[in-house]
Design an enzyme around this catalytic site. Sequence first.
Site, PDB file in Angstrom:
ATOM      1  N   GLY A   1     -45.724  30.231  69.050  1.00 17.14           N
ATOM      2  CA  GLY A   1     -46.192  31.061  70.155  1.00 17.14           C
ATOM      3  C   GLY A   1     -47.262  31.727  69.372  1.00 17.14           C
ATOM      4  O   GLY A   1     -47.308  32.064  68.340  1.00 17.14           O
TER       5      GLY A   1
ATOM      6  N   GLN B   1     -52.922  38.803  68.258  1.00 12.27           N
ATOM      7  CA  GLN B   1     -52.700  38.399  66.838  1.00 12.27           C
ATOM      8  C   GLN B   1     -53.872  37.426  66.194  1.00 12.27           C
ATOM      9  O   GLN B   1     -53.930  37.214  65.065  1.00 12.27           O
ATOM     10  CB  GLN B   1     -51.477  37.223  66.902  1.00 12.27           C
ATOM     11  CG  GLN B   1     -49.969  38.080  67.155  1.00 12.27           C
ATOM     12  CD  GLN B   1     -49.011  36.909  67.246  1.00 12.27           C
ATOM     13  OE1 GLN B   1     -48.835  36.341  68.202  1.00 12.27           O
ATOM     14  NE2 GLN B   1     -48.253  36.813  66.112  1.00 12.27           N
TER      15      GLN B   1
ATOM     16  N   CYS C   1     -42.158  36.261  63.187  1.00 15.48           N
ATOM     17  CA  CYS C   1     -43.565  36.576  64.155  1.00 15.48           C
ATOM     18  C   CYS C   1     -44.642  36.233  62.932  1.00 15.48           C
ATOM     19  O   CYS C   1     -44.628  36.617  61.734  1.00 15.48           O
ATOM     20  CB  CYS C   1     -43.498  38.086  64.278  1.00 15.48           C
ATOM     21  SG  CYS C   1     -45.217  38.441  64.832  1.00 15.48           S
ATOM     22  N   LEU C   2     -45.566  35.325  63.322  1.00 11.14           N
ATOM     23  CA  LEU C   2     -46.603  35.116  62.430  1.00 11.14           C
ATOM     24  C   LEU C   2     -47.350  36.254  62.028  1.00 11.14           C
ATOM     25  O   LEU C   2     -48.119  36.184  61.034  1.00 11.14           O
ATOM     26  CB  LEU C   2     -47.612  34.157  63.357  1.00 11.14           C
ATOM     27  CG  LEU C   2     -47.094  32.733  63.697  1.00 11.14           C
ATOM     28  CD1 LEU C   2     -48.404  32.057  64.716  1.00 11.14           C
ATOM     29  CD2 LEU C   2     -46.543  31.862  62.480  1.00 11.14           C
TER      30      LEU C   2
ATOM     31  N   HIS D   1     -41.295  37.383  73.657  1.00  9.41           N
ATOM     32  CA  HIS D   1     -41.942  37.911  72.095  1.00  9.41           C
ATOM     33  C   HIS D   1     -43.292  37.893  72.632  1.00  9.41           C
ATOM     34  O   HIS D   1     -43.998  38.983  72.206  1.00  9.41           O
ATOM     35  CB  HIS D   1     -41.636  36.867  71.325  1.00  9.41           C
ATOM     36  CG  HIS D   1     -41.917  37.377  70.017  1.00  9.41           C
ATOM     37  ND1 HIS D   1     -41.465  37.769  68.864  1.00  9.41           N
ATOM     38  CD2 HIS D   1     -43.313  37.338  69.424  1.00  9.41           C
ATOM     39  CE1 HIS D   1     -42.048  37.833  67.795  1.00  9.41           C
ATOM     40  NE2 HIS D   1     -43.306  37.861  68.093  1.00  9.41           N
ATOM     41  N   GLU D   2     -44.258  36.991  73.325  1.00  7.26           N
ATOM     42  CA  GLU D   2     -45.258  36.914  73.324  1.00  7.26           C
ATOM     43  C   GLU D   2     -45.932  38.027  74.159  1.00  7.26           C
ATOM     44  O   GLU D   2     -46.968  38.615  74.185  1.00  7.26           O
ATOM     45  CB  GLU D   2     -45.977  35.494  73.735  1.00  7.26           C
ATOM     46  CG  GLU D   2     -45.845  34.332  72.732  1.00  7.26           C
ATOM     47  CD  GLU D   2     -46.060  34.928  71.325  1.00  7.26           C
ATOM     48  OE1 GLU D   2     -46.996  35.789  71.036  1.00  7.26           O
ATOM     49  OE2 GLU D   2     -45.323  34.464  70.254  1.00  7.26           O
TER      50      GLU D   2
ATOM     51  N   HIS E   1     -46.310  41.171  72.628  1.00  5.26           N
ATOM     52  CA  HIS E   1     -47.489  41.457  72.017  1.00  5.26           C
ATOM     53  C   HIS E   1     -48.590  42.059  72.815  1.00  5.26           C
ATOM     54  O   HIS E   1     -49.408  42.696  72.517  1.00  5.26           O
ATOM     55  CB  HIS E   1     -48.219  40.048  71.237  1.00  5.26           C
ATOM     56  CG  HIS E   1     -47.418  39.690  70.069  1.00  5.26           C
ATOM     57  ND1 HIS E   1     -47.216  40.481  68.964  1.00  5.26           N
ATOM     58  CD2 HIS E   1     -46.713  38.776  69.542  1.00  5.26           C
ATOM     59  CE1 HIS E   1     -46.935  40.066  67.872  1.00  5.26           C
ATOM     60  NE2 HIS E   1     -46.499  38.712  68.341  1.00  5.26           N
TER      61      HIS E   1
HETATM   62 ZN    ZN Z   1     -45.033  37.760  67.139  1.00  3.61          ZN
END
Ligand code: ZN
Length: 160
Positions: free
Chosen positions: A46, A51, A90-91, A132-133, A136
């Site tokens: 995701g 991000q 998380c990226l 999670h997204e 963000h």
């Molecule tokens: Zn994340």
Amino acid sequence: MTILKIVEHPAAILETKCRPVTTFNSELKRLVRDMQETMIEADGVGLAAPQIGMDIRLAIVDVEDEHGLIVLVNPELIASSGSQTDIEGCLSFPELYGIVTRPNAINIKAQNVKGQMFTFQAEGFLARAILHEMDHLDGILFTSKVEKYIPSEELERVDS
Ligand SMILES: [Zn+2]
């Protein structure tokens, strides 16, 4: 297509409440394609607009199941139930993994890249990735929900 630079913590954009998307044009479609490329390149499940440095309510999810790529524009949680406790990454936090509890099943509504409203139900890992997204987009990072951090060498990668 373009691989975008992923913003890593700490960065103000990651803790910013994003604004609604109001224009559904070719620029938005291109952005979604670039985010998809970026997510695949980064081996994530995701990616949310903040991000990649944009404060708009746009996120994508692809957990490599039968749903394929899910594009969420202005997503809203309608209902949730149950609970699941599992590992998240998380990226924007390379090599950081922790245990997070989230609802097990969700019902959301969102717009697609054309601006059409749809509803979607998900459970398990897909629900976790979507939540999670969506977090963000409100500037909420998974680290605020981690119950216990896990050394990355003990894990398979589960970034979103
Ligand atoms: Zn994340």
